[in-house]
Design a protein around this motif. Structure first.
Motif, short mmCIF file in Angstrom:
data_model
loop_
_atom_site.label_atom_id
_atom_site.label_comp_id
_atom_site.label_asym_id
_atom_site.label_seq_id
_atom_site.Cartn_x
_atom_site.Cartn_y
_atom_site.Cartn_z
N ALA A 1 14.05 -6.30 68.72
CA ALA A 1 14.60 -7.34 69.58
C ALA A 1 14.26 -7.12 71.03
O ALA A 1 14.21 -6.01 71.49
N ASP A 2 14.04 -8.21 71.72
CA ASP A 2 14.09 -8.14 73.15
C ASP A 2 15.12 -9.17 73.60
O ASP A 2 14.83 -10.09 74.34
N GLN A 3 16.30 -9.01 73.04
CA GLN A 3 17.36 -9.96 73.39
C GLN A 3 18.01 -9.58 74.70
O GLN A 3 18.93 -10.25 75.14
N GLN A 4 17.53 -8.49 75.30
CA GLN A 4 18.21 -8.06 76.52
C GLN A 4 17.96 -9.00 77.69
O GLN A 4 18.63 -8.91 78.71
N GLY A 5 17.01 -9.92 77.51
CA GLY A 5 16.78 -10.90 78.56
C GLY A 5 17.58 -12.18 78.35
O GLY A 5 17.59 -13.05 79.20
N ASN A 6 18.23 -12.29 77.21
CA ASN A 6 18.96 -13.52 76.87
C ASN A 6 20.45 -13.37 77.18
O ASN A 6 21.15 -12.61 76.52
N PRO A 7 20.97 -14.10 78.18
CA PRO A 7 22.36 -13.92 78.61
C PRO A 7 23.39 -14.15 77.51
O PRO A 7 24.52 -13.70 77.61
N ASP A 8 23.01 -14.85 76.43
CA ASP A 8 23.96 -15.08 75.34
C ASP A 8 24.03 -13.90 74.37
O ASP A 8 24.85 -13.90 73.47
N SER A 9 23.14 -12.95 74.53
CA SER A 9 23.08 -11.86 73.57
C SER A 9 24.05 -10.74 73.93
O SER A 9 24.25 -10.45 75.10
N PRO A 10 24.65 -10.09 72.92
CA PRO A 10 25.51 -8.93 73.23
C PRO A 10 24.70 -7.75 73.76
O PRO A 10 25.25 -6.74 74.15
N LEU A 11 23.39 -7.90 73.75
CA LEU A 11 22.54 -6.82 74.26
C LEU A 11 22.16 -7.05 75.73
O LEU A 11 21.59 -6.20 76.38
N TYR A 12 22.51 -8.23 76.24
CA TYR A 12 22.14 -8.59 77.61
C TYR A 12 22.99 -7.84 78.63
O TYR A 12 24.16 -7.53 78.39
N SER A 13 22.40 -7.56 79.78
CA SER A 13 23.19 -7.02 80.89
C SER A 13 22.57 -7.43 82.20
O SER A 13 21.36 -7.51 82.34
N ALA A 14 23.45 -7.72 83.18
CA ALA A 14 22.95 -8.07 84.51
C ALA A 14 22.69 -6.81 85.31
O ALA A 14 22.03 -6.83 86.33
N LYS A 15 23.23 -5.71 84.85
CA LYS A 15 23.18 -4.47 85.64
C LYS A 15 22.11 -3.50 85.13
O LYS A 15 21.56 -3.66 84.05
N THR A 16 21.90 -2.46 85.93
CA THR A 16 21.02 -1.37 85.51
C THR A 16 21.90 -0.15 85.27
O THR A 16 23.05 -0.12 85.69
N PHE A 17 21.33 0.87 84.60
CA PHE A 17 22.11 2.09 84.38
C PHE A 17 22.46 2.76 85.72
O PHE A 17 23.54 3.32 85.87
N GLU A 18 21.56 2.66 86.71
CA GLU A 18 21.83 3.27 88.03
C GLU A 18 23.11 2.70 88.63
O GLU A 18 23.91 3.44 89.21
N GLU A 19 23.30 1.39 88.47
CA GLU A 19 24.47 0.74 89.08
C GLU A 19 25.78 1.14 88.42
O GLU A 19 26.85 0.82 88.92
N LEU A 20 25.70 1.78 87.25
CA LEU A 20 26.93 2.10 86.54
C LEU A 20 27.54 3.42 86.99
O LEU A 20 28.54 3.88 86.44
N GLY A 21 26.92 4.07 87.97
CA GLY A 21 27.51 5.27 88.56
C GLY A 21 27.36 6.52 87.71
O GLY A 21 28.21 7.40 87.74
#
Ligand SMILES: Nc1ncnc2c1ncn2[C@@H]1O[C@H](COP(=O)(O)OP(=O)(O)OP(=O)(O)O)[C@@H](O)[C@H]1O
Length: 498
Positions: free
Chosen positions: A88-108
């Motif tokens: 899957a490359d559902q990470q670009g699809n905002p409706d997917s549970p795999l999507y995220s607006a953030k990066t790992f860096e931003e998660l502290g």
């Protein structure tokens, strides 16, 4: 029941579902914890005074999964059929549970953990990781009850929390993680080790037959295990629990189920001194209402991330059924499916251990390569069976509910419910289908957006109606495949996997 009867029953059920829709879940109510505690009949410590304040936070909701399709070549599949594993490359699809607006860096996260994450090939957090991690890592630590569909990355969320919270310079147990099976505990441990590769974390198992009998005291910071062995090791003071900061229950609804592991899990919690401030983290893809109440008492004042009922199953798993004549016909159909079962890898779920053994012996005798795994086998054998399956040495695993939950093997693209799961198999006083177990079973395929298919075998009116009830509850159509048309069967399945 004749086929036409079944079709019309099925249509009525589908029409009824459409007419009535699926009810939305209510927002939860949160209680603040008081400092004076009293043990109640359930074994929980509750405030003696009425809770000082009631707050009603809206639940966070994870959006529905999407349908984006991206095919990548894979050498996992070596098949005579023209079927790709679709990563899957559902990470670009905002409706997917795999999507995220953030990066790992931003998660502290700490730089050493970021290195571990990227080393595992993760590039972006999934939705549950994006939502849960800031809540899990904020101070003061707050409990969490987190729900997200199968295969959407819950493990990384709690593993990263354990790795963030423990002090690597203190050589004492600081994080306990419980799972319902040794197979899952071993899998979680492998994630701890991979994610913590660039830290000095030390780990230890609390699973049967894994610690030396004369072990005196464990110096590792993170302990992963099953509740019975964890209780035993704490009782024998092999595990010192006076420095525990994080207590995680994976598959939490199962771990808290009072007809199952609930008592043992509660025993572990009650062995940790009450004065200790620890963060309790509960994760699962399912939280039935009765367990949710218990979970809120177990993890008081928790942040909650919940799913609606119609969001529970992921749509990258296509669900089918086959209408068999009787039990014997189920076996014949399974055998006729063998070439499809070995396109990738498959897990066949049966009700009884003896059924799993019988099918596997019979198929082996007929020249097929299959393995069977269940709780009656000893620890070493279980480890070698699941390891061989993980490595792809065996392609078909016949099993029971023992590995229905959590097991993450990306190449599994087919799950067969040889027997539909029922509540009474989980010790419940009910002759209903077990929708939670069904969801977990089919969730062994379709990991992190990959394509997968599940096939249910029905063979009489009862099993037919169980399947219909599951279909109604989940609001997803289960499509019929003819048992007498191998060609059609292949076409449908290949299409579903593309
Ligand atoms: N951010 C990410 N990027 C890429 N892959 C990921 C990411 N997070 C998790 N994964 C992968 O997704 C797969 C599923 O993750 P995981 O086993 O944690 O799912 P889960 O939500 O715990 O599922 P289940 O409910 O079945 O236990 C794993 O192979 C994991 O390595």
């Amino acid at each position: 029941m004749g086929d036409m009867d079944k079709l019309s029953t099925r249509k009525t059920v589908l029409d009824a579902r459409k007419r009535h829709g699926v009810p939305k879940r209510q927002h939860p109510v949160f209680l603040l914890m008081s400092t004076t505690m009293e043990k109640d009949a359930d074994g929980f410590y509750n405030p003696v005074e009425p809770a000082p304040e009631t707050k009603d936070k809206p639940a966070e909701e994870v959006a529905k999964d999407g349908e984006t399709k991206t095919s990548l070549d894979s050498d996992l599949i070596n098949s005579t059929f023209d079927v790709n594993v679709t990563l899957a490359d559902q990470q670009g699809n905002p409706d997917s549970p795999l999507y995220s607006a953030k990066t790992f860096e931003e998660l502290g996260l700490h730089a050493d953990l970021l290195k571990g994450i990227y080393d595992m090939g993760f590039s972006k957090p999934s939705k549950i990781q994006e939502r849960a991690l800031p809540l899990l890592l904020s101070n003061p630590p707050t409990n969490m009850i987190g729900q997200s569909q199968s295969g959407t990355g819950k493990t990384a969320a709690f593993v990263l929390t354990m790795l963030t919270r423990v002090d690597f310079d203190l050589h004492k147990p600081q994080a306990l993680c419980l799972a319902p099976s040794r197979e899952l505990a071993r899998q979680i441990m492998s994630v701890v080790i991979q994610m913590g590769k660039f830290t000095s974390v030390q780990t230890e198992y609390a699973i049967k037959d894994n610690l030396p009998r004369d072990a005196t005291s464990v110096t590792a910071q993170i302990i992963v295990g099953t509740p019975g062995t964890m209780t035993d090791l704490i009782r024998r003071k092999v595990i010192d629990v006076t420095n525990i900061k994080v207590f995680v229950l994976d598959e939490a609804d199962n771990m808290l189920d009072q007809d199952g592991l609930g008592d043992q899990t509660l025993r572990v919690k009650n062995m940790i001194p009450r004065g200790i401030k620890m963060q309790i983290i509960l994760f699962s893809a399912t939280f039935p209402d009765n367990v949710r109440r218990f979970a809120s008492k177990f993890a008081t004042d928790a942040n909650k991330i919940e799913l609606r009922r119609n969001e529970l199953s992921v749509s990258n798993i296509r669900q089918f059924y086959m209408d068999c004549r009787d039990e014997e016909h189920k076996y014949d159909i399974l055998v006729s499916l063998y070439s499809l079962l070995t396109i990738g890898q498959s897990i066949i779920f049966c009700k009884h251990r003896h059924t799993a053994d019988r099918i596997s012996q019979k198929m082996t005798a007929e020249g097929h390569k299959v393995a069977s795994l269940h709780g009656a086998k000893d620890a070493t054998e279980r480890d070698s069976i699941i390891d061989a399956f993980r490595q792809g040495k065996d392609k078909v695993l016949i099993t029971t509910n023992v590995i229905a939950r959590g097991i993450d093997i990306l190449q599994v693209n087919m799950v067969v419910n040889y027997d539909i799961p029922l509540m009474n198999e989980r010790g419940k006083d009910s002759n209903e289908p077990d929708v939670e177990t069904y969801l977990h079973r089919i969730g062994r395929t379709g990991r992190f957006g990959r394509k997968g298919i599940s096939i249910n075998f029905v063979h009489d009116q009862k099993t037919w109606s169980y399947m219909n009830q599951i279909e109604q509850v989940l609001g997803k159509e289960i499509i019929r495949i003819e048992t007498n048309d191998l060609n059609e069967m292949e076409q449908k399945m290949k299409k579903a996997l593309k």
